[in-house]
Write an enzyme that holds these catalytic residues in place. Structure first.
Site, PDB file in Angstrom:
ATOM      1  CG  HIS A  70      42.904 -53.515  42.311  1.00 17.86           C
ATOM      2  ND1 HIS A  70      43.344 -53.092  43.550  1.00 17.86           N
ATOM      3  CD2 HIS A  70      42.112 -52.518  41.837  1.00 17.86           C
ATOM      4  CE1 HIS A  70      42.829 -51.906  43.816  1.00 17.86           C
ATOM      5  NE2 HIS A  70      42.086 -51.531  42.796  1.00 17.86           N
ATOM      6  CG  ASN A 143      41.289 -48.360  46.962  1.00 12.54           C
ATOM      7  OD1 ASN A 143      41.385 -49.488  46.490  1.00 12.54           O
ATOM      8  ND2 ASN A 143      40.893 -47.322  46.243  1.00 12.54           N
ATOM      9  CG  HIS A 335      29.447 -55.693  40.855  1.00 15.08           C
ATOM     10  ND1 HIS A 335      29.760 -54.384  40.552  1.00 15.08           N
ATOM     11  CD2 HIS A 335      28.256 -55.933  40.235  1.00 15.08           C
ATOM     12  CE1 HIS A 335      28.818 -53.858  39.796  1.00 15.08           C
ATOM     13  NE2 HIS A 335      27.890 -54.785  39.591  1.00 15.08           N
ATOM     14  CE1 TYR A 358      35.636 -53.353  41.569  1.00 16.11           C
ATOM     15  CE2 TYR A 358      34.841 -51.296  40.644  1.00 16.11           C
ATOM     16  CZ  TYR A 358      35.723 -51.977  41.442  1.00 16.11           C
ATOM     17  OH  TYR A 358      36.709 -51.293  42.121  1.00 16.11           O
TER      18      TYR A 358
END
Length: 683
Positions: A70, A143, A335, A358
């Site tokens: 990302h 997503n 996160h 994360y």
């Protein structure tokens, strides 16, 4: 007796990877790298899983300073307004309180490419939303697909390593059309369903504004009365779901690699604020955590909307671009474990690994544990965490107490074990033998891939076949192509036959799942025209021609924030037959068809420099091939005929005046594309 070796050579000749067995970084053999250590087949992942922690920790720290995944992202500020109807399933105030408004920051992204890669590559898109609620920060890190490639987080480094540029030559950038990616897909059949999504039109969205979002995992929600439900999150775009066609996406990568970023910020600047409704699929919290036979802890599965409708619970509106891209978009830290009372995680093994990954990633990217103090991440709720010091500590703490219990500071701050404002983990039973398990319910890898295929219309299926054929056609190794075809043979006989024919390979046999029912909600083709906010119409005008259509179209579509851009053969200003002038916003040299959702040819273009310019034909024919509305006003129809546009084709409109074409053009824009024409061109 001394060993007969040269200690210098022992160091300099040490290979990076030795032996033929998989080990930990310390050389211990690994018995299983596909399944995390869990408490029973369906229990939570255990912290003692040293292989999972070591593997993901190393992966998280592979890139500095851009994100490992990302990296190519775009962000914007906005507000979320709750409808209040979610109070029956969650006590989270930002969802349960009618008309409560919550400040948000949203980051959209591609997964595989570097920060300098193009926006419109075929890839998964991240849709991450940071809710600055009054009860703390909630991050919905999702997503634009509702499923993922893998079922267990321990494989996450593997799928990303496979998709990233191959390490010997560092190519291809931001592309999955290469051997290592498809070798992984063919070797891990659980990825088949996600591959179907990635190869569909959804893998190349028209814009972030016309892209769905999903939380992917199943979450557990708790209502104020203590009842619990299992839920899935959905973002539904107000403009509908709309994608590019493959040729259009390829052109865009070269013509404007910042296409999605520019589109988002242009829309906000024009007042066409992007919007999405947040919806929930709400299911009973049963002991087996399944719904209608679907394992809700399997991230490669969806719950079809026909058997569990999505209930809208609030509206997200993006209203402001970042003031500083680095300070906000690059430093925002999401996160999965940032949750608030009323929303909790489940034992989904992919989700469980993300709970570790994360936080670990942010420690590297943002230089330490105090990243929550950065303005874009700072909670809007009061914070009293008793954390001290660390890299980039910005707070100046007072007092001597940073522990509990204490007598010096009246035992402050106090915990709230029974308070409504406290996050209290819902007690759920955990049992089972410690081991690396693979639940039996996770073994069905093809029925939902088939469901997706059957849910597409013929033109969408044609695009899917084209995508698989293109991607596999870029692979060099025959065994890789054959491995993927073997999986497709277990999805649909027509699909595999068409892809195999395109590759010039024999069609493998495969057993196709029985009894699979299509889900019409998975098709992107709308049943009726939708909103057209922020759509872009290009108008071809000539020096001395009729310029009135420009102003007429702007007036007709002003309330819907449709952008009308003037295209001509030269820059500066162009003068019309009646002495009026318009500023030329795009010249034929500086534009391509991908900038527009429709192209209009104004009267007076025949015999002009516009008609003589070869780029005019390219512009019009590309728009025609890509299924976009093409309009000719007055004698402009002659230009369409001269360049080879079929004026009898669907959504090629010939009108005497703007008044005659306003509604037909608006309807065509609202359908996103001429699907009938695309089907015709596909043969």
């Amino acid at each position: 007796m001394a060993r007969d070796r040269n200690p210098v050579n022992h160091v300099t000749e040490l290979h990076a990877q030795e032996g033929d067995r998989l080990t930990t970084a310390q050389g211990a053999g690994v018995d299983d790298t596909d399944h995390s250590l869990t408490a029973g087949p369906r229990g939570p992942v255990l912290l003692e899983d040293h292989h999972l922690r070591e593997k993901i920790t190393h992966f998280d720290h592979e890139r500095i300073p851009e994100r490992v995944v990302h990296a190519r992202g775009t962000g914007a500020h906005g507000v979320f307004r709750a409808y209040g109807n979610a109070a029956s399933v969650t006590k989270a105030a930002f969802l349960a309180t009618t008309d409560e408004e919550t400040e948000v920051f949203v980051r959209f992204s591609t997964v595989l490419g570097s920060r300098g890669s193009a926006d419109t590559v075929r890839d998964v898109r991240g849709f991450a939303t940071k809710f600055h609620t009054r009860e703390g920060t909630f991050d919905l890190v999702g997503n634009n697909f509702p499923v993922f490639f893998i079922q267990d987080a321990v494989k996450f480094p593997d799928i990303i390593h496979a998709g990233k540029p191959e390490p010997d030559r560092e190519i291809p950038q931001a592309q999955t059309a290469h051997d290592t990616f498809w070798d992984f897909i063919g070797s891990h059949t659980e990825s088949t369903h996600m591959a179907m999504w990635a190869m569909s039109d959804r893998g190349i969205p028209r814009s972030y504004r016309t892209m769905e979002g999903f939380g992917v995992h199943t979450f557990r929600m708790e209502a104020a009365d203590g009842t619990t439900s299992l839920v899935k999150f959905h973002w539904k775009p107000a403009l509908g779901i709309h994608s590019q066609v493959w040729e259009e996406a390829q052109i865009t990568q070269g013509a404007d690699p910042d296409f999605h970023r520019r589109d988002l910020y242009d829309a906000i600047a024009a007042g066409a604020f992007p919007q999405w409704e947040l919806g929930l699929q709400i299911m009973p919290d049963t002991v087996d955590e399944t719904f209608e036979g679907i394992d809700l802890l399997d991230p490669t599965k969806i719950v079809p909307e026909e058997i569990c409708p999505v209930q809208a619970v609030g509206l997200l509106t993006l209203t402001e671009a970042p003031e500083n891209f680095f300070a906000e978009t690059e430093q925002v830290a999401f996160h999965v474990d940032h949750v608030v009372p009323g929303i909790q995680v489940t034992n989904d093994p992919l989700m469980q690994g993300r709970l570790f990954s994360y936080l670990d990633t942010q420690l590297t990217r943002l230089g330490g544990p105090n990243f929550a103090q950065l303005p874009v991440n700072r909670p809007r709720a009061a914070v009293n965490d008793m954390f001290r010091d660390g890299m980039h500590q910005q707070a100046v703490h007072s007092g001597v107490v940073a522990y509990k219990p204490n007598q010096i500071d009246d035992d402050l701050p106090r915990t709230s074990p029974d308070g409504d404002d406290a996050f209290v983990t819902i007690p759920t039973p955990v049992s089972g033998e410690k081991g690396r398990h693979h639940p039996v319910s996770f073994t069905d890898h093809f029925s939902q891939a088939r469901l997706f295929w059957l849910s597409l219309t013929p033109v969408e299926q044609a695009h899917e076949v084209e995508a698989f054929t293109f991607e596999l056609g870029k692979c060099l190794r025959q065994e890789v192509k054959e491995g993927v075809l073997a999986s497709l043979a277990r999805v649909d006989t027509d699909l595999v036959a068409r892809v195999a024919a395109g590759l010039g390979l024999p069609v493998p046999d495969g057993e196709v799942p029985d009894g699979v029912v299509a889900s019409p909600a998975l098709s992107q083709i709308p049943a009726e025209p939708g909103r057209v906010d922020g759509r872009v119409v290009g108008v071809l005008v000539a020096e001395g021609g009729d310029l009135s259509p420009v102003a007429d179209l702007r007036t007709a579509y002003a309330d819907e924030h449709v952008v009308v851009r003037v295209i001509s053969a030269h820059g500066g200003e162009v003068s019309g037959a009646s002495g009026e002038t318009e500023t030329v916003e795009r010249t034929l040299l500086t534009t391509r068809s991908v900038e527009y959702d429709a192209v209009v040819v104004a009267p007076g273009v025949i015999g002009s420099a516009v008609a003589a310019e070869p780029r005019t034909a390219v512009l019009l024919l590309e728009a025609f091939r890509h299924g976009k509305p093409v309009v000719a006003l007055g004698d402009g129809v002659g230009l369409l005929t001269s360049v080879g546009v079929d004026t009898s084709a669907p959504d090629v409109l010939a009108c005497d005046s703007v008044r005659d074409c306003v509604q037909p053009l608006r309807d065509a824009l609202g359908m996103h594309r001429s699907w009938e024409r695309l089907a015709m061109l596909a043969g």
